[in-house]
Scaffold this active site. Structure first.
Site, PDB file in Angstrom:
ATOM      1  N   HIS A 109       0.860  -1.186   0.000  1.00 20.04           N
ATOM      2  CA  HIS A 109       0.000   0.000   0.000  1.00 20.04           C
ATOM      3  C   HIS A 109       0.896   1.236   0.000  1.00 20.04           C
ATOM      4  CE1 HIS A 109      -3.579   2.355   0.685  1.00 20.04           C
ATOM      5  NE2 HIS A 109      -2.909   3.034   1.588  1.00 20.04           N
ATOM      6  N   GLU A 143     -10.173  -6.252   7.059  1.00 17.60           N
ATOM      7  CA  GLU A 143     -10.325  -4.796   7.019  1.00 17.60           C
ATOM      8  C   GLU A 143      -9.346  -4.206   6.008  1.00 17.60           C
ATOM      9  OE1 GLU A 143     -10.553  -1.027  10.121  1.00 17.60           O
ATOM     10  OE2 GLU A 143      -9.980  -3.003  10.858  1.00 17.60           O
TER      11      GLU A 143
END
Ligand code: GRF
Length: 203
Positions: A109, A143
């Site tokens: 990310h 999540e």
């Protein structure tokens, strides 16, 4: 020999970095397949040119996330992966899919998580006036952009930076960080203890 399956949606430069490093460093692992949810993903051509099997599971052909994830899982598991590597794979994954690959699926990310989960991380970093940015490799949990952190790379935010200049600086670091983190997994040096990643010394 461990099997790595890499999922992409686009350019695939992180996939390319992992493939090149695995080969140049002679890892006891092979990239068994590169799978995309888009037929037009640029990275597919690189994989094919390097003799890596490719597959496309077009997300637009499935009515919902559950049916797409089931089809994707079926395709991935044909290659008996020890590790699934998300490399610019632009899909939100369902909980059963994530559970199936628990402890053996990594994501990269482009931010210093927990800062800036989600999209537009470079813009958010600039808007917040931060002086530091970077990238994170983490185990995937249900999540989005959470999950135990394996490694991070930091870059400075420089005066006059634009989203593009900052993204380019981060991407250079991603191309070193992701192969480093994947190699740790391949060498069985990663474990998760109470939600934190432990990195063992080399054997
Ligand atoms: C990278 O910045 C990655 O961190 C993010 O999406 C981008 C993918 O780039 N998840 P590429 O397809 O690997 O070139």
């Amino acid at each position: 020999m461990k099997n790595i399956v890499i999922l992409i949606s686009g350019r695939g430069s992180n996939m390319e970095a992992v493939v090149r490093t695995a080969r140049s460093e002679g890892w006891p692992a092979r990239v068994a397949a590169v799978i995309s949810n888009r037929a037009d993903a640029g990275g597919l051509a690189f994989a094919q040119a390097h003799g890596i099997p490719t597959a496309v599971v077009p997300s637009k052909n499935y009515p919902d996330r559950a049916s797409f994830d089931a089809a994707l899982q079926h395709e991935i598991d044909r290659f008996a992966p020890d590790l699934v590597v998300l490399a610019g794979f632009m899909r939100i994954l369902t909980a059963p899919f994530v559970a199936h690959y628990e402890g053996r699926m990594l994501n990269i990310h482009p931010s210093l998580l927990p800062a800036h989960p989600g999209l537009d991380t470079h813009r958010k970093c600039l808007e917040a006036g931060e002086r530091e940015h970077g990238a994170t490799v983490h185990f995937v949990t249900a999540e989005l952009d959470h999950g135990p952190v394996v490694a991070q790379a930091r870059v400075p935010v420089l005066p006059g930076d634009t989203e593009a200049s900052l993204a380019a600086r981060v991407l250079l670091e991603e191309h070193k960080l992701y192969p480093y983190a994947v190699r740790l997994f391949i060498e069985d040096r990663l474990s998760i203890e109470q939600g934190d990643v432990r990195i063992a010394q080399p054997a």
